[in-house]
Design an enzyme around this catalytic site. Sequence first.
Site, PDB file in Angstrom:
ATOM      1  N   TYR A 142       0.783  -1.155  -0.041  1.00  0.00           N
ATOM      2  CA  TYR A 142      -0.028   0.108   0.029  1.00  0.00           C
ATOM      3  C   TYR A 142       0.818   1.331  -0.124  1.00  0.00           C
ATOM      4  CZ  TYR A 142      -4.010  -2.868   1.191  1.00  0.00           C
ATOM      5  OH  TYR A 142      -5.115  -3.833   1.100  1.00  0.00           O
ATOM      6  N   LYS A 192       3.659 -15.232   2.346  1.00  0.00           N
ATOM      7  CA  LYS A 192       3.805 -15.976   1.060  1.00  0.00           C
ATOM      8  C   LYS A 192       5.158 -16.250   0.774  1.00  0.00           C
ATOM      9  CE  LYS A 192       1.344 -17.904  -2.302  1.00  0.00           C
ATOM     10  NZ  LYS A 192       0.526 -19.327  -2.153  1.00  0.00           N
ATOM     11  N   ASP A 224      -2.879 -18.257   1.567  1.00  0.00           N
ATOM     12  CA  ASP A 224      -3.926 -18.924   1.036  1.00  0.00           C
ATOM     13  C   ASP A 224      -4.635 -19.801   1.976  1.00  0.00           C
ATOM     14  OD1 ASP A 224      -1.544 -19.772   0.409  1.00  0.00           O
ATOM     15  OD2 ASP A 224      -2.037 -20.747  -1.698  1.00  0.00           O
ATOM     16  N   ASP A 248      -5.382  -6.916   5.558  1.00  0.00           N
ATOM     17  CA  ASP A 248      -6.658  -6.364   5.194  1.00  0.00           C
ATOM     18  C   ASP A 248      -7.641  -7.382   4.848  1.00  0.00           C
ATOM     19  OD1 ASP A 248      -8.206  -4.456   4.551  1.00  0.00           O
ATOM     20  OD2 ASP A 248      -7.169  -3.346   2.904  1.00  0.00           O
ATOM     21  N   ASP A 252     -10.979  -9.289   7.523  1.00  0.00           N
ATOM     22  CA  ASP A 252     -12.401  -8.889   6.949  1.00  0.00           C
ATOM     23  C   ASP A 252     -13.192 -10.221   7.058  1.00  0.00           C
ATOM     24  OD1 ASP A 252     -12.374  -6.424   6.947  1.00  0.00           O
ATOM     25  OD2 ASP A 252     -12.975  -6.241   4.661  1.00  0.00           O
TER      26      ASP A 252
END
Length: 357
Positions: A142, A192, A224, A248, A252
């Site tokens: 970001y 990852k 994942d 992020d 959620d």
Amino acid sequence: MAQHRVVLLPGDGIGPEITAVAKTLLDAVSQRHGFSLSFDEQPIGGSAIDATGEPLPASTLEACKAADAVLMAAIGSPRFDSLPREKRPETGLLGLRAGMQLFANLRPVKIVPALIGASSLKPEVIEGVDLMVVRELTGGIYFGQPKGRIEADGDERGFNTMTYSASEVDRIAQVAFNLARERRGQLCSVDKANVLDVSQLWRDRVETMAPDYSDVAVSHMYVDNAAMQLVRDPKQFDVLLTGNLFGDILSDEAAMLTGSIGMLPSASLGSDGPGLFEPVHGSAPDIAGQDKANPMAMVLSAAMMLRIGLKENAAADDLEKAVDKVLAAGFRTGDLMSEGCSQLGCQAMGDELLKAL
């Protein structure tokens, strides 16, 4: 009498409605526990764009940095989507986090027994879930440079850079390790590393720090797989540590274990200075001004502010108990509604929470 300065950022959409509920409850609980709260309301996001043309006015940032704590509701509206990215409400929030040097985002996910039926997952899967997502907030893709869009070889190309330094990983990992020590002593670091060099650095740094926290059991999981495991067996997690982008998304996903994202608070903290406390849900412009919003995540964010930011633990306990009591009595907002319960609007739910206090 202790005195605390709190900046309120109602923001956009349902933000002013849920802020009004939280402020009323904070006034009541501060009087009960013998401390005073002075509130300074400032614009941010779309409301700030309307007022000043900027999503984060300099005066708002300065007020936040000078406060003892900052309580924010929500920002964003589709009517600003056509603006250049640097002028959109979300850019104001990113600027606030960076300006206040808030690098650690804490998102607790705890199942309320009265709401087990509201989740889309089976009760036996979510019963007893109590986990904390620790998300790095000011680095990663970001904020990484370079980024942008260019013309190359007759085609248009967009690009972002995912980058972390060892010191950035170390400071967020320290927060997670310390939280794990206070909880059940389990830390799962999500990355990852099988594909991304930046994730391999992340994993290496966590492994380097682990011997200093011998009382914490450390594991690693690819993002994942972590997304799958949060749905398959969320009770296996205690503290989840991860970077900005992965955090992020996963926070959620974890929010929906509770049945509604409208139930979850968060805290964003730095090394020193005030923290920022906010619900994880958005501004819900589709129901703004209709008295349909669920104010409970905002109230629980206020409780986190009291406990973490202002060290008023007893007052925080009272707010959390009020939420539990109202839910146990069968009162629900529309997002949580189930058979046999009483549906209330935002203001009426605030009234019930005030009675429960």
